[in-house]
Design a protein around this motif. Structure first.
Motif, PDB file in Angstrom:
ATOM      1  N   GLY A 172       0.782  -1.227   0.000  1.00 31.68           N
ATOM      2  CA  GLY A 172       0.000   0.000   0.000  1.00 31.68           C
ATOM      3  C   GLY A 172       0.811   1.272   0.000  1.00 31.68           C
ATOM      4  O   GLY A 172       0.250   2.373  -0.056  1.00 31.68           O
ATOM      5  N   VAL A 173       2.125   1.149   0.077  1.00 28.16           N
ATOM      6  CA  VAL A 173       3.015   2.310   0.096  1.00 28.16           C
ATOM      7  C   VAL A 173       3.966   2.215  -1.088  1.00 28.16           C
ATOM      8  O   VAL A 173       4.530   1.150  -1.355  1.00 28.16           O
ATOM      9  CB  VAL A 173       3.832   2.369   1.406  1.00 28.16           C
ATOM     10  N   PHE A 176      -0.977  -2.581  -8.209  1.00 27.60           N
ATOM     11  CA  PHE A 176      -0.999  -2.757  -6.761  1.00 27.60           C
ATOM     12  C   PHE A 176      -1.745  -1.596  -6.102  1.00 27.60           C
ATOM     13  O   PHE A 176      -1.701  -0.466  -6.604  1.00 27.60           O
ATOM     14  CB  PHE A 176       0.433  -2.813  -6.208  1.00 27.60           C
ATOM     15  N   PRO A 177      -2.386  -1.834  -4.958  1.00 27.79           N
ATOM     16  CA  PRO A 177      -3.021  -0.716  -4.249  1.00 27.79           C
ATOM     17  C   PRO A 177      -1.949   0.204  -3.668  1.00 27.79           C
ATOM     18  O   PRO A 177      -0.962  -0.258  -3.086  1.00 27.79           O
ATOM     19  CB  PRO A 177      -3.813  -1.417  -3.139  1.00 27.79           C
ATOM     20  N   ALA A 178      -2.134   1.490  -3.843  1.00 24.61           N
ATOM     21  CA  ALA A 178      -1.148   2.447  -3.340  1.00 24.61           C
ATOM     22  C   ALA A 178      -1.883   3.621  -2.707  1.00 24.61           C
ATOM     23  O   ALA A 178      -2.533   4.410  -3.397  1.00 24.61           O
ATOM     24  CB  ALA A 178      -0.242   2.934  -4.472  1.00 24.61           C
ATOM     25  N   ARG A 179      -1.786   3.730  -1.400  1.00 17.95           N
ATOM     26  CA  ARG A 179      -2.478   4.785  -0.662  1.00 17.95           C
ATOM     27  C   ARG A 179      -1.646   6.052  -0.564  1.00 17.95           C
ATOM     28  O   ARG A 179      -2.176   7.155  -0.513  1.00 17.95           O
ATOM     29  CB  ARG A 179      -2.803   4.314   0.760  1.00 17.95           C
ATOM     30  N   GLU A 215       8.963   1.686  -5.805  1.00 14.69           N
ATOM     31  CA  GLU A 215       8.789   0.290  -5.427  1.00 14.69           C
ATOM     32  C   GLU A 215       7.651   0.127  -4.432  1.00 14.69           C
ATOM     33  O   GLU A 215       7.335   1.038  -3.666  1.00 14.69           O
ATOM     34  CB  GLU A 215      10.084  -0.254  -4.820  1.00 14.69           C
ATOM     35  N   THR A 216       7.043  -1.058  -4.470  1.00  9.73           N
ATOM     36  CA  THR A 216       6.008  -1.394  -3.501  1.00  9.73           C
ATOM     37  C   THR A 216       6.032  -2.897  -3.274  1.00  9.73           C
ATOM     38  O   THR A 216       6.446  -3.672  -4.138  1.00  9.73           O
ATOM     39  CB  THR A 216       4.623  -0.928  -3.974  1.00  9.73           C
ATOM     40  N   VAL A 217       5.600  -3.311  -2.089  1.00  5.79           N
ATOM     41  CA  VAL A 217       5.685  -4.701  -1.665  1.00  5.79           C
ATOM     42  C   VAL A 217       4.348  -5.397  -1.900  1.00  5.79           C
ATOM     43  O   VAL A 217       3.278  -4.788  -1.769  1.00  5.79           O
ATOM     44  CB  VAL A 217       6.074  -4.776  -0.171  1.00  5.79           C
TER      45      VAL A 217
END
Length: 508
Positions: free
Chosen positions: A255-256, A398-401, A268-270
């Motif tokens: 989400g980050v 991907f979800p990214a807030r 990058e995001t996990v």
């Protein structure tokens, strides 16, 4: 109270940072490591020179930190990823280390994109090979330097070479192993992957893999003499600097989006499951069952530094001689430029791009009435636009807030606001000077039980950052400029190879 040592070897500077157990840096020491460019597209460094620079930096950091060397509870290194550091079968450097800025294997990667190799590699390894990928570089060496290829005993990444110098032990970690040769589903080496690239002969040259926070050895007597560390001090495996930076700014997680605006545009995001797409690398995370999805190109803040070095060099030198910063001088010019309309756009491809090795940088819409502030505004916007290319790709998958941003350019509040407006999402700038070194230190601390895991950061992260929210009006204006930026890049795709060919023909 125990301390931790994080080593961070970038593309030009190697740093050693001593942290206390709470994450506060006690001392930072830096050494420049010269780049060797013997011919176009070759960017290398002397491997023994790298170790000497790292050892000197460690010794200085220990001297400056005000603590005993015996207080160092554990050590870990991080360094630039990709590139190639080869040893012969006697564990000696087999030529220079090859940096991730090297593009000699660009033709190899281009050929693989047309003959199906890249498609196969993407499905098996989670990424498309690029010019500085270990797979591409090893194939280039096989084709152009067969005698050197025949003597390869061990294939390492940069931080793995430093680990060998510290401990005498060969190996890599989960994050670094996935730069070319691990299967995206199992996260481990697979016997068929080397054959994708015609590199079956190197089956015994790949190093064993450990978790980033796994103890892999201890400081040897020789390393103790070189650095001032105590022989026997524990050393953990360490990790790729892209992952280390995200960890160090508190941006490693689902989400980050962690953004590093440095030499490379790193975004990058996990995720808890692998998702494969040509627009990002689906690589291993900190532990099995985690994947770090990286959308990257060598097109970020190095463009801004180039402008200041090349076009403001004498003014920068004079300012530094007077104890002033060139950033303080040009800052008001940039802010004034941001407040007025401008036709000026910049594509930040001085050192590479998401559009292949032929793409080059350039200003468009430049008029006689534009000044330095307008040009710097265009450079900064171009950098932010290039990050958005990557962030938009990740947001589709991907979800990214929210985003966390680090890098020298982010310390200027006006420039950080540009990123928020361009991306159209909240951004937190983490006030951490040595994020990658702290990411390595978190792994070191976890390895000896100081932290439950590398993700158990002892700092109160909410107090370490400044939040920026997009302004709706400016964000809409930036969106229009961004779409034109992308449209122009697409239109230039056919012209860039012709421009590049001008130099290849040897014409004056």
């Amino acid at each position: 109270m125990p301390c931790l040592l994080g080593i961070d070897s970038g593309l030009t500077v190697t740093k050693a940072v001593v942290f206390d157990e709470a994450g506060a840096p006690l001392a930072v020491a830096r050494r420049r490591v010269a780049q060797i460019m013997s011919e176009p597209r070759h960017v290398e460094r002397d491997m023994n020179g790298l170790w000497r620079a790292a050892a000197e930096a460690i010794a200085q950091a220990l001297s400056d930190c005000g603590r005993l060397a015996s207080d160092i509870a554990a050590v870990a290194a991080t360094a630039h990823g990709d590139g190639l550091y080869m040893l012969d079968r006697d564990r000696q450097p087999l030529g220079h280390g090859i940096l991730s800025l090297d593009s000699r294997a660009g033709d190899v990667a281009a050929r693989w994109n047309t003959d199906g190799t890249a498609r196969t590699a993407l499905s098996r390894t989670g990424q498309t090979p690029h010019a500085s990928a270990p797979s591409s570089l090893l194939a280039w060496i096989r084709d152009h330097e067969p005698e050197r290829f025949a003597h390869i005993g061990h294939v390492l990444a940069c931080k793995d070479w430093l680990r060998l110098c510290l401990t005498g032990n060969l190996g890599t970690d989960l994050t670094e192993a996935s730069t070319s040769f691990t299967a995206v589903d199992t996260q481990a080496y697979a016997p068929d992957i080397l054959s994708i690239f015609g590199l079956e002969a190197l089956a015994d040259a790949l190093p064993p893999v450990a978790r980033p926070d796994e103890l892999v050895g201890a400081i040897t007597a020789q390393a103790a003499r070189d650095t001032g560390l105590v022989a026997g001090t524990p050393v953990v495996a360490g990790l790729h600097d892209v992952t280390a930076s995200a960890l160090g700014i508190g941006g490693y997680g689902e989400g980050v989006v962690a953004i590093v605006a440095g030499t490379y545009s790193i975004n990058e995001t996990v995720s808890a499951a692998p998702r494969v797409d040509a627009r990002w690398f689906c690589r291993n995370g900190l532990k099995p069952g985690e994947w770090n999805n990286m959308s990257i190109s060598p097109a970020s803040a190095a463009n801004y530094d180039w402008f200041l070095d090349t076009l403001c060099g004498s003014e920068r030198a004079a300012a530094e001689a007077d104890g002033r910063s060139i950033h303080a001088i040009v800052g008001p010019e940039i802010e004034a430029a941001l407040a007025r309309p401008s036709t000026l756009l910049f594509h930040p491809y001085l050192f590479g791009s998401p559009h292949g090795p032929a793409a080059s940088a350039g200003f468009l819409g430049l008029r006689g009435w534009h000044d330095r502030g307008d040009m710097l505004r265009a450079v900064i916007e171009g950098i932010a636009f290039n990050h958005r290319v990557h962030v938009d790709a990740l947001r589709e998958g991907f979800p990214a807030r929210e985003a966390r941003l680090t890098g020298g350019i982010s310390r200027n509040s006006a420039l950080a606001q540009v990123f928020a407006d361009v991306l159209g999402m909240p951004i937190t700038v983490t006030e951490r000077e040595e994020a990658a070194a702290w990411g390595a230190a978190l792994c070191a601390g976890a390895g000896v039980g100081l932290f439950a895991s590398p993700r158990h950061d002892p700092r109160e992260l909410t107090t370490l950052g400044r939040a920026y929210r997009p302004d709706p009006g400016r964000s809409a204006a930036m969106d229009k400029r961004y779409r034109l930026h992308c449209d122009i890049a697409n239109r230039l795709a056919d012209a860039w190879p012709s421009i590049e060919a001008l130099a290849e023909k040897g014409e004056p």
